[in-house]
Enzyme design. Structure first.
Site, short mmCIF file in Angstrom:
data_model
loop_
_atom_site.label_atom_id
_atom_site.label_comp_id
_atom_site.label_asym_id
_atom_site.label_seq_id
_atom_site.Cartn_x
_atom_site.Cartn_y
_atom_site.Cartn_z
N ASP A 132 0.83 -1.22 0.00
CA ASP A 132 0.00 0.00 0.00
C ASP A 132 0.86 1.26 0.00
OD1 ASP A 132 0.99 -0.12 2.60
OD2 ASP A 132 -0.96 0.02 3.59
N GLU A 133 2.18 1.11 0.24
CA GLU A 133 3.03 2.30 0.31
C GLU A 133 3.14 3.02 -1.04
OE1 GLU A 133 6.60 2.05 2.55
OE2 GLU A 133 5.72 0.76 4.07
N LYS A 160 8.77 -0.14 -5.59
CA LYS A 160 7.62 -1.04 -5.72
C LYS A 160 6.59 -0.45 -6.70
CE LYS A 160 6.85 -4.40 -3.77
NZ LYS A 160 7.23 -5.84 -3.99
N ASN A 185 0.54 -3.33 6.28
CA ASN A 185 1.62 -3.89 7.12
C ASN A 185 1.27 -5.28 7.64
OD1 ASN A 185 2.06 -0.93 7.16
ND2 ASN A 185 3.74 -1.52 8.50
N LYS A 195 11.69 -4.96 11.37
CA LYS A 195 10.38 -4.32 11.29
C LYS A 195 9.86 -4.07 12.70
CE LYS A 195 9.99 -5.19 6.68
NZ LYS A 195 11.17 -5.95 6.29
N GLY A 289 11.08 11.44 5.46
CA GLY A 289 9.97 11.15 4.53
C GLY A 289 8.93 10.21 5.10
P1 NAD Z 1 11.38 -10.13 3.36
O1 NAD Z 1 12.40 -9.04 3.32
O2 NAD Z 1 11.08 -10.80 4.64
O3 NAD Z 1 11.77 -11.28 2.33
C1 NAD Z 1 12.23 -11.02 1.05
C2 NAD Z 1 12.74 -12.32 0.45
O4 NAD Z 1 13.21 -12.05 -0.87
C3 NAD Z 1 13.91 -12.92 1.22
O5 NAD Z 1 13.74 -14.31 1.36
C4 NAD Z 1 15.11 -12.62 0.34
O6 NAD Z 1 16.15 -13.58 0.46
C5 NAD Z 1 14.48 -12.64 -1.04
N1 NAD Z 1 15.25 -11.82 -2.00
C6 NAD Z 1 15.68 -10.55 -1.84
N2 NAD Z 1 16.38 -10.16 -2.91
C7 NAD Z 1 16.37 -11.20 -3.78
C8 NAD Z 1 16.91 -11.41 -5.07
N3 NAD Z 1 17.64 -10.45 -5.67
N4 NAD Z 1 16.71 -12.60 -5.68
C9 NAD Z 1 15.99 -13.58 -5.07
N5 NAD Z 1 15.47 -13.44 -3.83
C10 NAD Z 1 15.66 -12.27 -3.20
O7 NAD Z 1 10.07 -9.49 2.70
P2 NAD Z 1 8.54 -9.65 3.12
O8 NAD Z 1 8.23 -8.70 4.21
O9 NAD Z 1 8.23 -11.07 3.26
O10 NAD Z 1 7.85 -9.09 1.79
C11 NAD Z 1 7.61 -9.94 0.68
C12 NAD Z 1 6.95 -9.13 -0.43
O11 NAD Z 1 5.73 -8.58 0.04
C13 NAD Z 1 7.78 -7.94 -0.90
O12 NAD Z 1 7.61 -7.82 -2.29
C14 NAD Z 1 7.17 -6.75 -0.19
O13 NAD Z 1 7.34 -5.58 -0.95
C15 NAD Z 1 5.72 -7.16 -0.12
N6 NAD Z 1 4.95 -6.61 1.01
C16 NAD Z 1 5.42 -6.70 2.28
C17 NAD Z 1 4.64 -6.23 3.33
C18 NAD Z 1 5.11 -6.34 4.77
O14 NAD Z 1 4.45 -5.79 5.65
N7 NAD Z 1 6.20 -7.02 5.07
C19 NAD Z 1 3.40 -5.65 3.07
C20 NAD Z 1 2.96 -5.56 1.74
C21 NAD Z 1 3.74 -6.05 0.72
O1 DAU Z 2 2.57 -0.93 4.42
C1 DAU Z 2 3.22 -2.07 3.94
C2 DAU Z 2 4.70 -1.96 4.24
O2 DAU Z 2 4.84 -2.14 5.64
C3 DAU Z 2 5.53 -2.99 3.49
O3 DAU Z 2 5.45 -2.73 2.11
C4 DAU Z 2 7.00 -2.93 3.93
O4 DAU Z 2 7.73 -3.95 3.30
C5 DAU Z 2 7.05 -3.12 5.43
O5 DAU Z 2 8.38 -2.96 5.86
C6 DAU Z 2 6.15 -2.11 6.15
O6 DAU Z 2 6.68 -0.79 6.06
P1 DAU Z 2 6.68 0.22 7.32
O7 DAU Z 2 7.74 1.22 7.12
O8 DAU Z 2 5.32 0.71 7.61
O9 DAU Z 2 7.08 -0.85 8.48
P2 DAU Z 2 8.08 -0.75 9.72
O10 DAU Z 2 7.87 -1.96 10.53
O11 DAU Z 2 9.47 -0.43 9.29
O12 DAU Z 2 7.53 0.50 10.52
C7 DAU Z 2 6.20 0.55 11.01
C8 DAU Z 2 6.01 1.89 11.71
O13 DAU Z 2 6.84 1.91 12.89
C9 DAU Z 2 6.46 3.08 10.87
O14 DAU Z 2 5.61 4.18 11.14
C10 DAU Z 2 7.86 3.38 11.38
C11 DAU Z 2 7.78 2.99 12.84
N1 DAU Z 2 9.06 2.50 13.43
C12 DAU Z 2 9.69 1.48 12.77
C13 DAU Z 2 10.90 0.99 13.26
C14 DAU Z 2 11.63 -0.11 12.55
C15 DAU Z 2 9.55 3.03 14.60
O15 DAU Z 2 8.96 3.96 15.19
N2 DAU Z 2 10.75 2.55 15.08
C16 DAU Z 2 11.45 1.58 14.45
O16 DAU Z 2 12.54 1.20 14.94
#
Ligand code: NAD
Ligand code: DAU
Length: 350
Positions: A132-133, A160, A185, A195, A289
């Protein structure tokens, strides 16, 4: 037998998607392609590694030749693309790494799929997992829906957004069948402790400071990772091709309120005095940002595919905390070595 390639399957969300597909669809051949970066961990998949319908392929999506060869060799029918650099803070210190994997890596997969499927796109699918970012930030009110204009603010979200655009462009230009979903998230077991939620769980266990960015009044919409995996399963099987689905938890929390709730639950679980963990909260310099608020309108996937979250936030958080407490070895393994360098650079040297 349908051959499904899942990229990034050793990561947080990917490992839950791989497990769900391997267990639910014994007649599919499930391939997991992952470079095993710092975020990828085969320990996440120990329970299914010997399943007869599962194959792990170590490989880097940035390597176009390697990707082309894998598509030729295995003749994948469908792709679920999750591999990515996923952490916003890392994208601020190293944006190019995000362009390489999230943009070029996605292009390499699109090109390989287009080449393999060019004579007949029937029963083929490129499913891109996005965030959603890409929509930027919301004010106090309103929700992101599938028609919200893209307006990314971080290098992560810009990469993305770019990959989403390329997927759609391949659909328009070459007729490549695709689905994109943009999710809020995620939290749950196996999330790397960079995270917010797993970082703070780990720090509470270790009695370390809880670094809240800025005033802590930033809002995120949290979804349990298995509910995301279930939504992906539905969109993969029943989603309309060439369309987008927003996925969210209907579950907005200001960071500081979430952190206080986490502290309260952890104090109980760890038998600590009430308020002990809250004392670890430390406000630190804001993320540059920093998007103020994300919130998803998930009514399209709800109406079209009947999806809604199956666990409440309280249930999901409880399951998540229990998993981290039971898997302290996993936590120790992933927080040794390079993690310490990252932690120092991000939270101590600054
Ligand atoms: P993550 O960072 O936990 O995992 C990413 C995986 O991709 C890892 O296993 C890593 O080894 C692999 N990877 C990275 N670079 C690579 C490369 N060059 N070639 C092959 N593999 C590679 O990520 P996540 O949080 O599980 O997110 C997965 C997907 O979902 C991402 O596309 C992210 O943008 C999307 N997403 C994440 C969230 C969230 O909250 N975490 C929310 C919405 C969408
Ligand atoms: O919205 C979906 C996204 O959510 C995914 O696409 C991303 O891959 C995932 O990393 C996540 O992004 P955020 O930046 O929202 O997640 P993060 O856990 O890094 O941070 C969540 C909130 O907490 C954000 O407002 C920043 C804050 N934060 C985060 C960290 C790591 C803190 O205040 N302190 C911290 O140390």
């Amino acid at each position: 037998m349908m051959k499904v390639l899942i990229t990034g399957g050793a990561g947080f969300i990917g490992s839950h998607v791989v497990r769900l597909f391997v267990n639910r669809y014994p007649d599919y051949e499930v391939f997991n392609l992952d470079a095993l970066t710092y975020a990828g961990n085969l320990e996440n998949l120990g329970d299914i590694e010997d399943a007869s319908n599962y194959t792990f392929l170590k490989g880097d999506i940035n390597n176009a030749l390697e990707i082309d060869d894998l598509f030729k060799k295995h003749q994948f029918d469908k792709v679920i693309h999750l591999a990515a650099e996923s952490h916003v803070d890392r994208s601020i210190s190293d944006p190019l790494a995000f362009v390489r994997t999230n943009v070029i890596g996605t292009m390499n997969l699109l090109n390989a799929a287009k080449e393999l499927w060019k004579d007949n796109f029937k029963n083929k699918l490129f499913y891109h997992i996005s965030t959603d970012e890409v929509y930027g930030t919301l004010g106090e009110t309103g929700l992101f829906n599938e028609n919200t204009a893209y307006d990314p603010n971080s290098p992560y979200s810009a990469s993305k957004a770019s990959s989403d655009h390329f997927v759609r462009a391949y659909g328009e230009t070459y007729d490549l069948p695709y689905v994109i979903s943009n999710c809020s998230n995620n939290y749950g077991p196996n999330q790397f402790p960079e995270k917010l939620i797993p970082l703070f769980i780990n720090n509470i266990i270790q009695n370390k400071q809880l670094p809240v960015y800025g005033d802590g009044k930033y809002t995120r919409d949290w979804l349990y990772v298995i509910d995301h995996a279930i939504a992906i399963d539905l969109a993969f099987h029943q989603g309309k091709t060439k369309s987008t689905y927003n996925i969210g938890g209907f579950n907005e929390w200001q960071n500081i309120d979430l952190v206080k709730l986490l502290c309260k639950i952890m104090d109980k679980k760890l038998d600590r005095a009430e308020g002990a963990s809250e004392g670890l909260i430390t406000y630190i310099k804001d993320r540059p940002g920093h998007d103020k608020r994300y919130a998803i309108d998930a009514s399209k996937i709800n109406k079209e595919l009947g999806w809604k979250p199956s666990v409440t936030f309280e249930q999901g958080l409880e399951k998540t905390i229990d998993w981290y407490l039971k898997n302290e070895d996993w936590l120790k393994n992933v927080t040794s070595g390079k993690y310490q360098e990252y932690y120092t650079k991000q939270y101590i040297a600054n």
